[in-house]
Design an enzyme around this catalytic site. Structure first.
Site: not given
Ligand code: NAD
Length: 450
Positions: A220-221, A264-265, A292-293, A298, A302, A356
């Site tokens: 996703r995303g 799972d990474v 993946a992130g 918090k 906390n 983060y």
């Molecule tokens: P999201 O949560 O929609 O997607 C992240 C995906 O990573 C998910 O599908 C999740 O299941 C997968 N994931 C999480 N843990 C995992 C694991 N252990 N093994 C395999 N897959 C795993 O987030 P997003 O907004 O699409 O973000 C994608 C990347 O961009 C991330 O690294 C996030 O930190 C970075 N990012 C996003 C934004 C933003 O504005 N959305 C801004 C800066 C950075």
């Protein structure tokens, strides 16, 4: 997820009311569509005397079908202004910037582009030249803030000897693919061994033909968008995500004609499984995107240790383990590409995100530490640092925090996942071999951490 404010500002009532109230008026950004030209109109190309890039760049742009103007005509509108500032070896000569841009900046069209080309300050021949070349950064970032109507400005520092390696970068920064990249400094030919020229793709619309790409967090995303764009460019994408995301993961993989791999990474055996999978199923691997992130926000006071550990584990530790396994094996093909996903939070820090922010700054450390090593084998390591991107993650932010975060940038809007994906595709391009060790923000020149 819809940006209702932007929809309002572009409605007839909004167009009347918004300027009167002095509110930001975000321009709908031009985005890449197959079949459209690189630029909609002509590019004006200029140079300070003695510039070493003007000739090559003009040839590259002509080859890409861009109409070139070499002198400004009053009343004309330009899709791009490109200025070779490599001839500037003394701060007094920075006046050349004023001479070229002062009148032409008003002639930049909607979603136009300004590109300044320079010499990396650390590779100059004298202190005065270094000072002058460093000045280009402040100039370009300020121009980016003054441009209107979705236009952007970037500075591209090109190492001496790497003049022929700029084409993929020029095509990226000039095209609609860089819609949400603004006020950035890009380095070409600077990390490691240098001299890497890469391969010009046979078809610039399918530069990744025959390549195999691994994208983590692809269900996703932003990850799903990365999978789509790399597949559009010709790669076979192996989309990885956790088993709980299995259904969405299969949907993404099917939609892009790729493969789904539930992993799972952070699992201890994942690196070895990846090596085995790519060796046996694909006979190699070209592109690795660590997307993946997770966030577990918090305030530090906390934050329990579980929140800290899980973020560090997914966002950096697992990536290092995967890199080590891939680099130790023989699964990587020549000219491999590693790409990290950092964040503005990793550059500027963010309240409630010590875990983060740490992990995303560490991603930059991973680029800095690994890029020179990879250069020796013709591979590269770069990262994107997204700002506010319209995803489920940002849609969940409370409106009082979300609106300022979205609006406090030069482009006054959030980016789309595709903007991050296009930047990654530029790094992945076989012609981007000299683009190594960069961390480019995809943030619309966000005020945070600027
Ligand atoms: P999201 O949560 O929609 O997607 C992240 C995906 O990573 C998910 O599908 C999740 O299941 C997968 N994931 C999480 N843990 C995992 C694991 N252990 N093994 C395999 N897959 C795993 O987030 P997003 O907004 O699409 O973000 C994608 C990347 O961009 C991330 O690294 C996030 O930190 C970075 N990012 C996003 C934004 C933003 O504005 N959305 C801004 C800066 C950075």
């Amino acid at each position: 997820m819809a940006d209702r404010y932007q929809q309002f500002t572009n409605s007839p009532v909004g167009k009347f009311v918004v300027p009167k109230l002095g509110l930001p008026s975000p321009t709908p950004l031009r985005r890449y569509r197959p079949g459209r030209p690189l630029l909609e109109g002509p590019a004006l190309v200029g140079a300070a005397p003695g510039g070493r890039l003007e000739k090559t760049v003009t040839e590259q742009l002509r080859g890409a079908g861009v109409e070139i103007a070499t002198s400004a005509t009053a009343g004309s509108s330009y899709s791009a202004l490109v200025f070779d500032a490599t001839g500037i070896s003394d701060p007094k000569q920075l006046r050349e910037l004023h001479s070229f841009f002062q009148s032409t900046i008003k002639q930049v069209g909607t979603c136009g582009r300004v590109v300044v080309l320079g010499t990396p300050p650390e590779l100059t021949k004298s202190t005065r030249e270094r000072v002058a070349q460093r000045g280009l950064e402040g100039f370009t970032r300020s121009v980016a803030k003054e441009l209107r109507n979705g236009a952007t400005a970037q500075l591209v520092y090109v190492a001496p000897g790497s003049e022929g390696t700029t084409e993929s970068t020029l095509r990226f920064v000039l095209s609609a693919k860089s819609a949400f990249v603004d006020g950035q400094v890009i380095r070409v030919g600077t990390a490691g061994a240098g001299g890497a020229t890469g391969t010009t793709p046979a078809d610039w619309d399918k530069p990744l033909d025959g390549k195999v790409a691994l994208v983590t967090g692809a269900s996703r995303g932003i990850g799903a968008s990365i999978a789509e764009v790399l597949a559009r460019d010709g790669a076979h994408v192996v989309a990885v995500d956790i088993p709980a995301q299995g259904a969405d993961l299969s949907a993404v993989a099917n939609a892009v004609g790729g493969s789904a791999l539930q992993l799972d990474v952070t699992a201890e055996d994942t690196p070895a499984k990846l090596v085995e999978y790519f060796s046996e199923r694909h006979d190699g691997l070209d592109i690795v995107v660590h997307n993946a992130g997770i966030t577990r926000d918090k305030k530090l006071a906390n934050m329990d240790s579980a929140r800290w550990d899980s973020v560090i584990s997914v966002n950096i530790d697992s990536q290092l383990a995967i890199n080590d396994a891939l680099l130790e094996s023989s699964v990587l093909r020549d000219n491999a590409r590693f790409i990290g996903v950092s964040s503005i939070a990793g550059i500027a820090g963010n309240l409630g995100q010590t875990n983060y922010g740490t992990s995303k700054a560490a991603v930059i450390g991973m680029v800095e530490g690994t890029a020179p090593v990879l250069a020796e084998r013709g591979a590269t390591f770069n990262a994107v640092a997204p700002g506010f991107i319209e995803t489920r993650m940002t849609a969940a932010i409370p409106v009082t925090i979300r609106e300022p975060a979205r609006r406090l940038s030069t482009l006054a809007q959030g980016g789309l996942p595709v903007d991050v994906a296009e930047t990654i595709a530029w790094y992945a391009n076989p012609a981007s071999a000299a683009v190594n060790g960069n961390v480019v923000r995809v943030c619309g020149q966000a005020m945070i951490g600027a």
